[in-house]
Design a protein around this motif. Structure first.
Motif, PDB file in Angstrom:
ATOM      1  N   ASP A 102      27.452   8.593  -2.830  1.00 34.46           N
ATOM      2  CA  ASP A 102      28.242   9.136  -1.732  1.00 34.46           C
ATOM      3  C   ASP A 102      27.931   8.429  -0.419  1.00 34.46           C
ATOM      4  N   ILE A 103      26.726   7.879  -0.303  1.00 37.43           N
ATOM      5  CA  ILE A 103      26.370   7.137   0.916  1.00 37.43           C
ATOM      6  C   ILE A 103      26.201   5.647   0.606  1.00 37.43           C
ATOM      7  N   GLY A 104      26.766   5.213  -0.505  1.00 39.55           N
ATOM      8  CA  GLY A 104      26.797   3.793  -0.833  1.00 39.55           C
ATOM      9  C   GLY A 104      25.528   3.215  -1.401  1.00 39.55           C
ATOM     10  N   VAL A 105      24.653   4.068  -1.945  1.00 39.02           N
ATOM     11  CA  VAL A 105      23.391   3.599  -2.533  1.00 39.02           C
ATOM     12  C   VAL A 105      23.518   3.664  -4.047  1.00 39.02           C
ATOM     13  N   GLY A 106      23.418   2.515  -4.707  1.00 35.35           N
ATOM     14  CA  GLY A 106      23.541   2.457  -6.163  1.00 35.35           C
ATOM     15  C   GLY A 106      22.195   2.395  -6.846  1.00 35.35           C
ATOM     16  N   ILE A 107      22.108   3.001  -8.023  1.00 39.82           N
ATOM     17  CA  ILE A 107      20.865   3.005  -8.797  1.00 39.82           C
ATOM     18  C   ILE A 107      20.819   1.773  -9.704  1.00 39.82           C
ATOM     19  N   TYR A 108      19.727   1.028  -9.623  1.00 42.20           N
ATOM     20  CA  TYR A 108      19.547  -0.162 -10.456  1.00 42.20           C
ATOM     21  C   TYR A 108      18.731   0.145 -11.711  1.00 42.20           C
ATOM     22  N   TYR A 109      17.726   1.022 -11.573  1.00 44.18           N
ATOM     23  CA  TYR A 109      16.824   1.283 -12.694  1.00 44.18           C
ATOM     24  C   TYR A 109      16.492   2.778 -12.752  1.00 44.18           C
ATOM     25  N   GLN A 120       0.830  -6.499   2.949  1.00 41.92           N
ATOM     26  CA  GLN A 120       0.880  -7.849   3.514  1.00 41.92           C
ATOM     27  C   GLN A 120       1.600  -8.812   2.568  1.00 41.92           C
ATOM     28  N   GLY A 121       2.547  -9.541   3.123  1.00 38.98           N
ATOM     29  CA  GLY A 121       3.290 -10.525   2.343  1.00 38.98           C
ATOM     30  C   GLY A 121       4.397  -9.941   1.499  1.00 38.98           C
ATOM     31  N   GLU A 122       4.633  -8.633   1.577  1.00 39.73           N
ATOM     32  CA  GLU A 122       5.674  -7.994   0.789  1.00 39.73           C
ATOM     33  C   GLU A 122       6.643  -7.246   1.699  1.00 39.73           C
ATOM     34  N   SER A 123       7.859  -7.095   1.240  1.00 42.93           N
ATOM     35  CA  SER A 123       8.832  -6.308   1.996  1.00 42.93           C
ATOM     36  C   SER A 123       8.504  -4.826   1.861  1.00 42.93           C
ATOM     37  N   ALA A 124       8.967  -4.040   2.814  1.00 44.65           N
ATOM     38  CA  ALA A 124       8.684  -2.610   2.821  1.00 44.65           C
ATOM     39  C   ALA A 124       9.349  -1.919   1.634  1.00 44.65           C
ATOM     40  N   LYS A 125       8.634  -0.976   1.053  1.00 42.28           N
ATOM     41  CA  LYS A 125       9.154  -0.164  -0.036  1.00 42.28           C
ATOM     42  C   LYS A 125       9.170   1.294   0.418  1.00 42.28           C
ATOM     43  N   HIS A 126      10.271   1.970   0.148  1.00 41.59           N
ATOM     44  CA  HIS A 126      10.407   3.377   0.533  1.00 41.59           C
ATOM     45  C   HIS A 126      10.289   4.256  -0.703  1.00 41.59           C
ATOM     46  N   PHE A 127       9.413   5.252  -0.639  1.00 45.32           N
ATOM     47  CA  PHE A 127       9.219   6.191  -1.737  1.00 45.32           C
ATOM     48  C   PHE A 127       9.617   7.585  -1.281  1.00 45.32           C
ATOM     49  N   ILE A 128      10.342   8.288  -2.135  1.00 44.40           N
ATOM     50  CA  ILE A 128      10.735   9.665  -1.840  1.00 44.40           C
ATOM     51  C   ILE A 128      10.352  10.532  -3.028  1.00 44.40           C
ATOM     52  N   PRO A 146      20.203  12.262   4.820  1.00 42.40           N
ATOM     53  CA  PRO A 146      20.124  11.872   6.238  1.00 42.40           C
ATOM     54  C   PRO A 146      18.955  10.935   6.531  1.00 42.40           C
ATOM     55  N   TYR A 147      17.826  11.145   5.847  1.00 42.35           N
ATOM     56  CA  TYR A 147      16.658  10.278   6.043  1.00 42.35           C
ATOM     57  C   TYR A 147      16.988   8.834   5.651  1.00 42.35           C
ATOM     58  N   ILE A 148      17.635   8.667   4.497  1.00 44.20           N
ATOM     59  CA  ILE A 148      17.995   7.320   4.038  1.00 44.20           C
ATOM     60  C   ILE A 148      18.962   6.659   5.012  1.00 44.20           C
ATOM     61  N   GLN A 149      19.951   7.406   5.457  1.00 46.54           N
ATOM     62  CA  GLN A 149      20.940   6.838   6.376  1.00 46.54           C
ATOM     63  C   GLN A 149      20.302   6.448   7.709  1.00 46.54           C
ATOM     64  N   GLU A 150      19.357   7.231   8.170  1.00 51.39           N
ATOM     65  CA  GLU A 150      18.731   6.953   9.463  1.00 51.39           C
ATOM     66  C   GLU A 150      17.703   5.830   9.382  1.00 51.39           C
ATOM     67  N   ASN A 151      16.954   5.777   8.291  1.00 54.33           N
ATOM     68  CA  ASN A 151      15.833   4.845   8.202  1.00 54.33           C
ATOM     69  C   ASN A 151      16.120   3.574   7.419  1.00 54.33           C
ATOM     70  N   MET A 152      17.163   3.578   6.580  1.00 51.30           N
ATOM     71  CA  MET A 152      17.391   2.424   5.729  1.00 51.30           C
ATOM     72  C   MET A 152      18.781   1.822   5.872  1.00 51.30           C
ATOM     73  N   GLN A 153      19.648   2.475   6.641  1.00 44.45           N
ATOM     74  CA  GLN A 153      21.007   1.976   6.796  1.00 44.45           C
ATOM     75  C   GLN A 153      21.400   1.914   8.271  1.00 44.45           C
ATOM     76  N   GLN A 154      20.434   1.568   9.128  1.00 46.22           N
ATOM     77  CA  GLN A 154      20.676   1.599  10.560  1.00 46.22           C
ATOM     78  C   GLN A 154      21.651   0.523  11.019  1.00 46.22           C
ATOM     79  N   ASN A 155      21.638  -0.612  10.374  1.00 43.61           N
ATOM     80  CA  ASN A 155      22.431  -1.740  10.861  1.00 43.61           C
ATOM     81  C   ASN A 155      23.764  -1.900  10.155  1.00 43.61           C
ATOM     82  N   GLU A 156      24.115  -0.942   9.321  1.00 41.82           N
ATOM     83  CA  GLU A 156      25.385  -1.060   8.621  1.00 41.82           C
ATOM     84  C   GLU A 156      25.925   0.302   8.227  1.00 41.82           C
TER      85      GLU A 156
END
Length: 414
Positions: A31-38, A144-152, A171-181
């Protein structure tokens, strides 16, 4: 953003409990454009849960865990996650207050273990549970040396999970992980066509997709296409989706029954009949009332459907309905006559009749044969369609013939 679900609980692996949380999480995130890969399912085992977290962190950006937040010793999700993050668990005062209020209102004294459910990550964010006891949490892991990972982390109790997911996590995902789009999805629905045919027609576009993306979801003779675009604004994302939708409509317009995640052929047929102010009556044999049930389930107060009956198109029944001249005729001829007779008996604009000639394979527990659908429109010649029923269970064939009947009805009404 690659997203992964980890369902925690030995009862899920053993089959004692069906995992309904993972599909619901997947649908809500779409519903907010986040698809499940695994998706992983893991028991209440520290080593295996840690291995699941490690694997997920290597391949996904957002990892959602559900289950294992309760008060018992085998509820270990928060404890293992804290060790994996290198963080510590602390008591969340607000959740503790909610828990104390819960027990005070019921005049009960909680067991000491219950307070485990108020634990949260010291450097994370708490999702408070207003319909249960165990709080959820979010944690951003940056090594260090890795991209940020979000756990819920979400509770395993379905209604608790559902409430937290909708009210706090999305709302948390939209605010913290989809700010620029801005991400928008558009759902298109097609009936009377198979998934393989749709996939073939769209194969080139799907292979080359970047933004928007296209996904197919299939039910018997019903295909939903989800188009998802990301852009700087909602308006731009919707425009990108509609451009793709218009291209798809050029190829599949004959089978299109409308937009919307929950659009069905039943909704489509009822809207057509209501807009044209047409009334309908039904005679069902093989489908045993399934068509009428599915239509009245859309709206029980509708004035569209005047009535119906379950009628097997055999000699005894056609005599009962005054069709003895068809005793020696084929099922197809009797079904056509029943459509007309039903329309006249109920004094409606349309009569719909459905029947089938079938054989049942007791060894394989499957049925095959031919389904017959007839539509009698007032002032027009009745039209009848034969539909092959391949080897499937009776329940599936009834569902397929129901959809075919509704699609044929819509085609005739248009």
């Amino acid at each position: 953003m690659k997203t992964e679900i980890i369902s925690v609980g030995t009862e899920l692996l053993m089959g004692y409990v069906i995992d309904t949380n993972a599909p619901e999480i997947a649908q809500e995130l779409l519903d907010i454009g986040v698809g499940i890969y695994y998706k992983q399912t893991v028991g209440d085992n520290p080593e295996r849960l840690e291995a699941a977290l490690k694997l997920a962190s290597q391949r996904s950006d957002l990892i959602i865990l559900t289950g294992g937040l309760g008060p018992t010793q085998d509820d270990i999700t928060k404890q293992i996650a804290a060790e994996f993050f290198g963080d510590e668990l602390v008591t969340d005062d607000k959740q503790l207050g909610l828990m104390n209020d819960f027990f005070e209102k019921r005049g009960r004294k909680p067991d000491e273990n219950v307070y485990r459910e108020a634990l949260t990550f010291k450097h994370g964010q708490t999702f408070h549970n207003h319909v249960g006891l165990a709080c959820g949490a979010a944690y951003k892991l940056k090594r260090q040396g890795e991209s940020a990972k979000h756990f819920i982390l979400l509770p395993g109790v379905p209604h608790e999970m559902r409430t937290m997911l909708k009210n706090e996590v999305k709302p948390y995902i939209q605010e913290n992980m989809q700010q620029n789009e801005k991400i928008e999805s558009l759902f298109m629905n097609f009936n009377g066509i198979g998934e393989s045919k749709v996939a073939t027609l769209l194969d080139e576009r799907i292979e080359a997709q970047t933004n928007p993306t296209i996904a197919l979801y299939a039910k018997p003779r019903h295909v939903t296409i989800r188009i998802t675009a990301s852009a700087a604004s909602t308006k731009e994302a919707k425009a990108l989706n509609q451009k793709v939708a218009d291209d798809i409509l050029n190829m599949l317009s004959e089978n299109f029954i409308g937009y919307g995640e929950n659009q069905t052929v039943e909704n489509h047929v009822m809207a057509l009949l209501e807009n044209k102010q047409l009334t309908l009556s039904l005679s069902e044999g093989f489908t045993s009332g399934l068509v009428m049930y599915s239509l009245t389930n859309v709206s029980e107060k509708t004035s569209v459907i005047e009535g119906g009956r379950v009628v097997k198109a055999n000699k005894a029944k056609v005599r009962k309905w005054g069709l003895t001249h068809l005793d020696n005729k084929s099922t197809e001829e009797r079904v056509e006559a029943l459509a007309l007779k039903t329309r006249e008996d109920f004094n409606t604009d349309i009569g719909l009749s459905i029947e089938a000639d079938t054989t049942f394979d007791e060894r394989k527990h499957v049925m095959s044969g031919t389904g017959y659908i007839s539509v009698s429109l007032k002032g027009k010649k009745s039209q009848t369609k034969a539909y092959p029923l391949s080897q499937k269970s009776p329940a599936i064939l009834k569902e397929i013939l129901k959809n075919e009947a509704l699609a044929f009805l819509a085609e005739r009404v248009k």
